[in-house]
Design a protein around this motif. Sequence first.
Motif, PDB file in Angstrom:
ATOM      1  N   LYS A 156      -8.683  34.361  -5.323  1.00 51.60           N
ATOM      2  CA  LYS A 156      -7.468  34.356  -6.146  1.00 51.60           C
ATOM      3  C   LYS A 156      -7.356  33.040  -6.907  1.00 51.60           C
ATOM      4  O   LYS A 156      -7.645  31.976  -6.361  1.00 51.60           O
ATOM      5  N   THR A 157      -6.898  33.118  -8.148  1.00 54.50           N
ATOM      6  CA  THR A 157      -6.633  31.915  -8.931  1.00 54.50           C
ATOM      7  C   THR A 157      -5.335  31.285  -8.426  1.00 54.50           C
ATOM      8  O   THR A 157      -4.543  31.932  -7.728  1.00 54.50           O
TER       9      THR A 157
ATOM     10  N   VAL B 168       2.123  24.690   0.224  1.00 52.04           N
ATOM     11  CA  VAL B 168       2.319  25.436   1.462  1.00 52.04           C
ATOM     12  C   VAL B 168       2.169  26.898   1.072  1.00 52.04           C
ATOM     13  O   VAL B 168       2.885  27.396   0.198  1.00 52.04           O
ATOM     14  N   LYS B 169       1.207  27.575   1.716  1.00 52.32           N
ATOM     15  CA  LYS B 169       0.898  28.955   1.365  1.00 52.32           C
ATOM     16  C   LYS B 169       0.993  29.834   2.601  1.00 52.32           C
ATOM     17  O   LYS B 169       0.685  29.392   3.708  1.00 52.32           O
ATOM     18  N   VAL B 170       1.391  31.082   2.409  1.00 56.79           N
ATOM     19  CA  VAL B 170       1.371  32.066   3.483  1.00 56.79           C
ATOM     20  C   VAL B 170       0.383  33.157   3.091  1.00 56.79           C
ATOM     21  O   VAL B 170       0.201  33.451   1.907  1.00 56.79           O
ATOM     22  N   ALA B 171      -0.253  33.752   4.100  1.00 59.28           N
ATOM     23  CA  ALA B 171      -1.187  34.848   3.840  1.00 59.28           C
ATOM     24  C   ALA B 171      -1.260  35.746   5.060  1.00 59.28           C
ATOM     25  O   ALA B 171      -1.166  35.274   6.200  1.00 59.28           O
ATOM     26  N   LYS B 172      -1.421  37.025   4.791  1.00 62.51           N
ATOM     27  CA  LYS B 172      -1.786  37.985   5.832  1.00 62.51           C
ATOM     28  C   LYS B 172      -3.288  38.177   5.706  1.00 62.51           C
ATOM     29  O   LYS B 172      -3.805  38.340   4.589  1.00 62.51           O
TER      30      LYS B 172
ATOM     31  N   GLN C 246      -1.829  32.941  -6.891  1.00 66.06           N
ATOM     32  CA  GLN C 246      -1.229  32.506  -5.641  1.00 66.06           C
ATOM     33  C   GLN C 246       0.246  32.149  -5.825  1.00 66.06           C
ATOM     34  O   GLN C 246       1.012  32.153  -4.859  1.00 66.06           O
ATOM     35  N   TYR C 247       0.626  31.849  -7.049  1.00 66.70           N
ATOM     36  CA  TYR C 247       2.044  31.624  -7.362  1.00 66.70           C
ATOM     37  C   TYR C 247       2.747  32.930  -7.691  1.00 66.70           C
ATOM     38  O   TYR C 247       3.939  32.953  -7.954  1.00 66.70           O
ATOM     39  N   GLY C 248       1.992  34.025  -7.744  1.00 66.79           N
ATOM     40  CA  GLY C 248       2.586  35.323  -8.054  1.00 66.79           C
ATOM     41  C   GLY C 248       2.511  35.690  -9.529  1.00 66.79           C
ATOM     42  O   GLY C 248       3.136  36.630  -9.968  1.00 66.79           O
ATOM     43  N   HIS C 249       1.712  34.942 -10.296  1.00 65.59           N
ATOM     44  CA  HIS C 249       1.536  35.235 -11.722  1.00 65.59           C
ATOM     45  C   HIS C 249       0.164  35.864 -11.908  1.00 65.59           C
ATOM     46  O   HIS C 249      -0.791  35.496 -11.247  1.00 65.59           O
ATOM     47  N   HIS C 250       0.066  36.780 -12.831  1.00 63.68           N
ATOM     48  CA  HIS C 250      -1.240  37.377 -13.132  1.00 63.68           C
ATOM     49  C   HIS C 250      -2.054  36.417 -13.966  1.00 63.68           C
ATOM     50  O   HIS C 250      -1.532  35.718 -14.829  1.00 63.68           O
TER      51      HIS C 250
ATOM     52  N   THR D 145       1.577  42.266   0.544  1.00 64.83           N
ATOM     53  CA  THR D 145       1.025  43.614   0.663  1.00 64.83           C
ATOM     54  C   THR D 145      -0.497  43.631   0.663  1.00 64.83           C
ATOM     55  O   THR D 145      -1.097  44.667   0.921  1.00 64.83           O
ATOM     56  N   GLU D 146      -1.119  42.493   0.378  1.00 60.52           N
ATOM     57  CA  GLU D 146      -2.571  42.432   0.261  1.00 60.52           C
ATOM     58  C   GLU D 146      -3.124  41.368   1.204  1.00 60.52           C
ATOM     59  O   GLU D 146      -2.586  40.260   1.275  1.00 60.52           O
ATOM     60  N   TYR D 147      -4.173  41.714   1.931  1.00 66.11           N
ATOM     61  CA  TYR D 147      -4.821  40.735   2.804  1.00 66.11           C
ATOM     62  C   TYR D 147      -5.601  39.712   1.984  1.00 66.11           C
ATOM     63  O   TYR D 147      -6.106  40.021   0.904  1.00 66.11           O
ATOM     64  N   TRP D 148      -5.721  38.505   2.533  1.00 68.23           N
ATOM     65  CA  TRP D 148      -6.490  37.411   1.951  1.00 68.23           C
ATOM     66  C   TRP D 148      -5.977  37.009   0.575  1.00 68.23           C
ATOM     67  O   TRP D 148      -6.730  36.553  -0.268  1.00 68.23           O
ATOM     68  N   SER D 149      -4.692  37.183   0.342  1.00 68.52           N
ATOM     69  CA  SER D 149      -4.089  36.846  -0.941  1.00 68.52           C
ATOM     70  C   SER D 149      -2.951  35.854  -0.717  1.00 68.52           C
ATOM     71  O   SER D 149      -1.788  36.242  -0.615  1.00 68.52           O
ATOM     72  N   PRO D 150      -3.277  34.559  -0.599  1.00 69.30           N
ATOM     73  CA  PRO D 150      -2.247  33.563  -0.291  1.00 69.30           C
ATOM     74  C   PRO D 150      -1.161  33.498  -1.357  1.00 69.30           C
ATOM     75  O   PRO D 150      -1.425  33.712  -2.537  1.00 69.30           O
ATOM     76  N   ARG D 151       0.039  33.206  -0.901  1.00 68.28           N
ATOM     77  CA  ARG D 151       1.187  33.053  -1.794  1.00 68.28           C
ATOM     78  C   ARG D 151       1.788  31.670  -1.579  1.00 68.28           C
ATOM     79  O   ARG D 151       2.106  31.301  -0.453  1.00 68.28           O
TER      80      ARG D 151
END
Length: 124
Positions: free
Chosen positions: A113-114, A30-34, A118-122, A14-20
């Motif tokens: 992003k830390t 392996v990361k995906v990002a919009k 990037q793993y989805g944890h705050h 849902t957020e740009y430049w925020s790799p997951r």
Amino acid sequence: MDIVTLTQQFEQLTEYWSPRVVAECNGQLVKVAKVKGEMVAHDHENEDEMFLVVKGRLHLEMADREVVLNPMDVFVVPKGVRHRPHCEEETWIVLFEPRSTAHTGTAQSEHTKTLAEQYGHHAD
């Protein structure tokens, strides 16, 4: 091991430049990002960074040239090379990089992003 469906992963972003991070292999993430708009210019002193464009068009501006990546194009930014990713339209990218790669190198921006994020944890 689980199957990772990239289309589903992109649709959840849902957020740009925020790799997951979606997978790990031999110490590589392996990361995906919009992405859309501009990222801060940065480099990775000790790591190469591989970009694969899935959808859209990504520009990578470097000191000596600019490359434009279209869907299914791959480009590796060598370690130590300052680059500024940018694009006009929403673009989907896959990144392959070592776990040690800091998102925006030593540069900081509102997009940085830390690894935990990037793993989805705050971040704590």
